[in-house]
Design an enzyme around this catalytic site. Structure first.
Site, PDB file in Angstrom:
ATOM      1  N   LYS A  11      13.015 -20.167 -10.017  1.00 15.48           N
ATOM      2  CA  LYS A  11      13.315 -20.116  -8.569  1.00 15.48           C
ATOM      3  C   LYS A  11      12.106 -19.584  -7.835  1.00 15.48           C
ATOM      4  CE  LYS A  11      15.694 -16.490  -6.628  1.00 15.48           C
ATOM      5  NZ  LYS A  11      15.057 -15.882  -5.465  1.00 15.48           N
ATOM      6  N   ASN A  12      11.553 -18.476  -8.285  1.00 16.45           N
ATOM      7  CA  ASN A  12      10.515 -17.807  -7.511  1.00 16.45           C
ATOM      8  C   ASN A  12       9.169 -18.502  -7.595  1.00 16.45           C
ATOM      9  OD1 ASN A  12      12.491 -16.114  -6.639  1.00 16.45           O
ATOM     10  ND2 ASN A  12      11.943 -14.421  -7.998  1.00 16.45           N
ATOM     11  N   ARG A  82      14.400 -14.969   2.080  1.00 15.21           N
ATOM     12  CA  ARG A  82      13.169 -14.214   2.291  1.00 15.21           C
ATOM     13  C   ARG A  82      11.939 -15.070   2.006  1.00 15.21           C
ATOM     14  NH1 ARG A  82      11.106  -9.458   3.194  1.00 15.21           N
ATOM     15  NH2 ARG A  82       9.183  -8.869   2.141  1.00 15.21           N
ATOM     16  N   CYS A 106      17.947 -11.094   0.539  1.00 14.97           N
ATOM     17  CA  CYS A 106      18.918 -10.209  -0.110  1.00 14.97           C
ATOM     18  C   CYS A 106      18.891  -8.833   0.553  1.00 14.97           C
ATOM     19  CB  CYS A 106      18.520 -10.002  -1.568  1.00 14.97           C
ATOM     20  SG  CYS A 106      19.104 -11.298  -2.599  1.00 14.97           S
ATOM     21  N   ARG A 111      12.851  -4.627   3.717  1.00 16.46           N
ATOM     22  CA  ARG A 111      11.972  -5.656   3.135  1.00 16.46           C
ATOM     23  C   ARG A 111      10.807  -5.870   4.103  1.00 16.46           C
ATOM     24  NH1 ARG A 111      15.088  -8.908  -0.507  1.00 16.46           N
ATOM     25  NH2 ARG A 111      13.153  -9.719  -1.354  1.00 16.46           N
ATOM     26  N   PRO A 112       9.888  -4.920   4.233  1.00 18.23           N
ATOM     27  CA  PRO A 112       8.798  -5.031   5.222  1.00 18.23           C
ATOM     28  C   PRO A 112       7.827  -6.153   4.859  1.00 18.23           C
ATOM     29  CG  PRO A 112       8.427  -3.166   3.782  1.00 18.23           C
ATOM     30  CD  PRO A 112       9.787  -3.698   3.440  1.00 18.23           C
ATOM     31  N   ILE A 113       7.054  -6.562   5.845  1.00 22.44           N
ATOM     32  CA  ILE A 113       5.995  -7.565   5.578  1.00 22.44           C
ATOM     33  C   ILE A 113       4.650  -7.057   6.075  1.00 22.44           C
ATOM     34  CG2 ILE A 113       7.488  -9.627   5.566  1.00 22.44           C
ATOM     35  CD1 ILE A 113       6.627 -10.096   8.489  1.00 22.44           C
ATOM     36  N   ASP A 114       4.515  -5.732   6.145  1.00 29.49           N
ATOM     37  CA  ASP A 114       3.263  -5.151   6.668  1.00 29.49           C
ATOM     38  C   ASP A 114       2.045  -5.569   5.851  1.00 29.49           C
ATOM     39  OD1 ASP A 114       4.721  -3.420   4.791  1.00 29.49           O
ATOM     40  OD2 ASP A 114       2.915  -2.196   4.869  1.00 29.49           O
ATOM     41  N   GLN A 115       2.196  -5.699   4.538  1.00 26.93           N
ATOM     42  CA  GLN A 115       1.048  -6.082   3.708  1.00 26.93           C
ATOM     43  C   GLN A 115       0.644  -7.536   3.951  1.00 26.93           C
ATOM     44  OE1 GLN A 115      -0.617  -3.725   1.735  1.00 26.93           O
ATOM     45  NE2 GLN A 115       0.756  -2.464   2.976  1.00 26.93           N
ATOM     46  N   ASP A 294      14.553  -7.478 -10.982  1.00 26.91           N
ATOM     47  CA  ASP A 294      15.621  -8.482 -10.848  1.00 26.91           C
ATOM     48  C   ASP A 294      16.613  -8.418 -11.999  1.00 26.91           C
ATOM     49  OD1 ASP A 294      13.534 -11.076  -9.348  1.00 26.91           O
ATOM     50  OD2 ASP A 294      14.466  -9.276  -8.545  1.00 26.91           O
ATOM     51  N   ARG A 386      22.477 -19.153  -5.258  1.00 23.32           N
ATOM     52  CA  ARG A 386      21.143 -19.159  -4.652  1.00 23.32           C
ATOM     53  C   ARG A 386      20.070 -19.271  -5.722  1.00 23.32           C
ATOM     54  NH1 ARG A 386      19.773 -14.365  -0.832  1.00 23.32           N
ATOM     55  NH2 ARG A 386      17.821 -15.526  -0.993  1.00 23.32           N
TER      56      ARG A 386
HETATM   57  C1  EPZ Z   1       9.830 -11.096  -4.775  1.00 19.35           C
HETATM   58  O1  EPZ Z   1      10.334 -10.500  -3.590  1.00 19.35           O
HETATM   59  C2  EPZ Z   1      10.984 -11.853  -5.405  1.00 19.35           C
HETATM   60  N1  EPZ Z   1      11.441 -12.888  -4.490  1.00 19.35           N
HETATM   61  C3  EPZ Z   1      12.122 -10.889  -5.709  1.00 19.35           C
HETATM   62  O2  EPZ Z   1      13.143 -11.627  -6.379  1.00 19.35           O
HETATM   63  C4  EPZ Z   1      11.610  -9.799  -6.650  1.00 19.35           C
HETATM   64  O3  EPZ Z   1      12.646  -8.857  -6.837  1.00 19.35           O
HETATM   65  C5  EPZ Z   1      10.399  -9.113  -6.029  1.00 19.35           C
HETATM   66  O4  EPZ Z   1       9.386 -10.096  -5.706  1.00 19.35           O
HETATM   67  C6  EPZ Z   1       9.770  -8.091  -6.963  1.00 19.35           C
HETATM   68  O5  EPZ Z   1       9.426  -8.708  -8.164  1.00 19.35           O
HETATM   69  C7  EPZ Z   1      10.785 -14.078  -4.489  1.00 19.35           C
HETATM   70  O6  EPZ Z   1       9.863 -14.306  -5.259  1.00 19.35           O
HETATM   71  C8  EPZ Z   1      11.296 -15.120  -3.539  1.00 19.35           C
HETATM   72  P1  EPZ Z   1       7.658  -7.623  -3.113  1.00 19.35           P
HETATM   73  P2  EPZ Z   1       9.303  -9.851  -2.507  1.00 19.35           P
HETATM   74  O7  EPZ Z   1       6.911  -7.971  -1.886  1.00 19.35           O
HETATM   75  O8  EPZ Z   1       8.082 -10.652  -2.460  1.00 19.35           O
HETATM   76  C9  EPZ Z   1       7.386  -3.523  -0.752  1.00 19.35           C
HETATM   77  C10 EPZ Z   1      15.288 -12.492  -6.703  1.00 19.35           C
HETATM   78  O9  EPZ Z   1      16.396 -12.021  -6.959  1.00 19.35           O
HETATM   79  N2  EPZ Z   1       6.623  -4.257   0.269  1.00 19.35           N
HETATM   80  O10 EPZ Z   1       6.993  -7.728  -4.442  1.00 19.35           O
HETATM   81  O11 EPZ Z   1      10.051  -9.617  -1.256  1.00 19.35           O
HETATM   82  C11 EPZ Z   1       8.842  -3.949  -0.828  1.00 19.35           C
HETATM   83  O12 EPZ Z   1       9.601  -3.251   0.137  1.00 19.35           O
HETATM   84  C12 EPZ Z   1      14.395 -11.812  -5.690  1.00 19.35           C
HETATM   85  O13 EPZ Z   1      14.828 -13.549  -7.228  1.00 19.35           O
HETATM   86  C13 EPZ Z   1       6.033  -3.559   1.317  1.00 19.35           C
HETATM   87  O14 EPZ Z   1       6.154  -2.340   1.424  1.00 19.35           O
HETATM   88  O15 EPZ Z   1       9.022  -8.441  -3.192  1.00 19.35           O
HETATM   89  C14 EPZ Z   1       9.217  -3.578  -2.238  1.00 19.35           C
HETATM   90  O16 EPZ Z   1       9.556  -2.199  -2.267  1.00 19.35           O
HETATM   91  C15 EPZ Z   1      14.996 -10.510  -5.184  1.00 19.35           C
HETATM   92  N3  EPZ Z   1       5.324  -4.242   2.255  1.00 19.35           N
HETATM   93  C16 EPZ Z   1       7.925  -3.799  -3.020  1.00 19.35           C
HETATM   94  O17 EPZ Z   1       6.879  -3.863  -2.055  1.00 19.35           O
HETATM   95  C17 EPZ Z   1       5.153  -5.600   2.202  1.00 19.35           C
HETATM   96  O18 EPZ Z   1       4.483  -6.175   3.078  1.00 19.35           O
HETATM   97  C18 EPZ Z   1       7.897  -5.091  -3.808  1.00 19.35           C
HETATM   98  O19 EPZ Z   1       8.240  -6.139  -2.917  1.00 19.35           O
HETATM   99  C19 EPZ Z   1       5.760  -6.308   1.131  1.00 19.35           C
HETATM  100  C20 EPZ Z   1       6.483  -5.614   0.178  1.00 19.35           C
END
Ligand code: EPZ
Length: 418
Positions: A11-12, A82, A106, A111-115, A294, A386
């Site tokens: 999926k991812n 997302r 989810c 779920r910030p996007i600051d990075q 996950d 999903r």
């Molecule tokens: C991806 O989500 C996956 N989703 C998630 O799978 C997975 O749990 C996650 O990576 C971690 O492996 C998809 O690939 C579609 P992150 P993502 O950015 O990208 C923080 C599933 O069930 N963060 O790696 O949203 C964030 O809050 C889903 O298949 C910031 O602070 O995860 C978290 O604490 C659920 N700022 C950590 O980083 C940012 O700009 C990791 O999040 C981005 C993230």
């Protein structure tokens, strides 16, 4: 559960590769694409942008480059998923602008996007957020040096997409190393990108002006494979999980062996058997190659059956314990203390009506229902669809009783996209 199961495509990985199709100037053929709700949503978003899509089979699709109809996405589709945030990077790369509603997804806590936005700025894009919309614009994307403050899968995907078309060289440091990132890099390189280091924490990207087409098979879903591995140990089964890349599940294999399950690894399949009692164990989630967040809900279900006390530490998402209340309804003895959950195992779960809060919690509650005495009914089970293709058929083929309470009406099926 006993027998053999074949996992679907990741999926991812698929949700990262589909936005990248927007960059292609020639035909793209994808195979092993999972037929799940999130992928269908992404396909509807691409179609809405003007991409021509031909379905060659349940898991095979062809995409034909076309003039895009615009750079803005419909809130109705974006708020479901997302991964729609990846369209920011893809549209910036293709059109130099993107308007994307702030992504939903989810409920795992903030779920910030600051990075993501910090990286886009480093590549020369202007960004503003107003009325719930992220508006990005760049006359020209220029390569830059980006150091991610947080290891983020989404930010790594998004910035690879944008940097692939930026002028010059981009270095992405503290990048995520997930196999899905590597699969995306392989797909982009097949279209003519120049990306090195995917799978390590430093990714180097030389921007290119043009992307051709590509033929690509999506990697197997390591989270679905891990789901079945943990389910086999939880239900005391003997399960062969097929066409996987065992290296992607090493953290799960190690943990299962530590708990006393027997795990045999072959080049493209993994066999999990439970012979004696399960032993308690501590689980800490970390970015790949650590134990995946996950699979934390599934590990928790398994640990309720292990003798003794276990501790789970969720280091990735602060809100990823919403399945605990539901498991307690089934008699699980779990105590939450901040980011840790203390599980007193050894008891037997009892079937109960429970509510699915997110995709992976849903899979965990399904497995809990298979372990429990009596019947368990999952409401809001659509969360599971999903990310898991043909989930009922797969479990039923292994001897489990998993049935949808009501058949989807013909209108519901007809309303499904593509
Ligand atoms: C991806 O989500 C996956 N989703 C998630 O799978 C997975 O749990 C996650 O990576 C971690 O492996 C998809 O690939 C579609 P992150 P993502 O950015 O990208 C923080 C599933 O069930 N963060 O790696 O949203 C964030 O809050 C889903 O298949 C910031 O602070 O995860 C978290 O604490 C659920 N700022 C950590 O980083 C940012 O700009 C990791 O999040 C981005 C993230």
């Amino acid at each position: 559960m006993t027998g053999r199961v074949k996992v679907s495509g990741s999926k991812n990985a698929a949700l990262a590769i589909l936005p990248a199709v927007l960059l292609a100037s020639e035909k793209v053929s994808l195979s092993n694409v999972p037929d799940i709700t999130d992928v269908r949503t992404m396909l509807r978003i691409l179609e809405g942008l003007g991409v021509t899509i031909r379905r060659r089979g349940r898991n095979a699709l062809d995409f034909y480059p076309s003039r895009l109809r615009g750079h803005a996405l419909p809130y109705s589709l974006v708020q479901k998923m997302r991964a729609s945030s990846y369209l920011m990077g893809a549209l910036l790369a293709r059109l130099g602008r993107a308007t994307v509603p702030v992504p939903g997804g989810c409920d795992l806590g903030p779920r910030p996007i600051d990075q993501h936005l910090k990286g886009f700025a480093a590549l020369g894009a202007r960004c503003e957020i107003e009325h719930g919309l992220v508006k990005l614009e760049a006359e020209k994307l220029r390569g830059g040096h980006i150091y991610l403050d947080v290891v983020s899968v989404g930010a790594t995907v998004n910035l690879m997409l944008a940097a692939a078309a930026a002028e010059g060289r981009t270095v992405l440091e503290n990048a995520a190393k997930e196999p899905e990132i590597v699969d995306l890099a392989n797909f982009l390189n097949a279209m003519g990108a120049v990306i090195k280091g995917a799978g390590t924490d430093v990714i180097k990207i030389e921007g290119v002006k043009r992307f051709g087409g590509a033929v690509h098979a999506v990697i197997p879903d390591r989270i679905e494979a891990g789901t079945f591995m943990l389910a086999a140990a939880a239900t005391g089964g003997d399960l062969v999980i097929g066409e996987v890349i065992p290296k992607h599940m090493e953290a799960v294999t190690a943990k299962l062996r530590e708990m006393g399950a027997e795990v045999e690894v072959a080049p493209e399949q993994i066999r999990v058997r439970r012979k004696g009692p399960l032993l308690s164990s501590d689980v800490k989630t970390f970015p790949y190659p650590g134990f995946p967040t996950d699979l934390q809900p599934l590990a928790m279900v398994l640990l309720t059956a292990a003798e003794g006390t276990s501790v789970i530490t969720e280091n990735i998402f602060e809100g990823r314990f919403r399945h605990v209340d539901e498991l307690k309804k089934m008699g699980a003895q779990i105590k939450i203390e901040g980011r840790t959950a203390v599980i007193n195992g050894g008891g037997t779960l009892s079937g109960a009506p429970v509510t699915v809060t997110d995709l992976r919690a849903g899979a965990a509650l399904l497995v809990a229902g298979l372990m429990a005495k009596g019947e368990t009914i999952l409401s809001q089970a659509e969360h599971i669809y999903r990310g898991y293709e043909k989930i009922e058929e797969k479990f039923s083929s292994l001897g489990a009783y998993v049935k949808p309470l009501r058949e989807r009406s013909s209108e519901e099926v007809a309303r499904e996209p593509l």
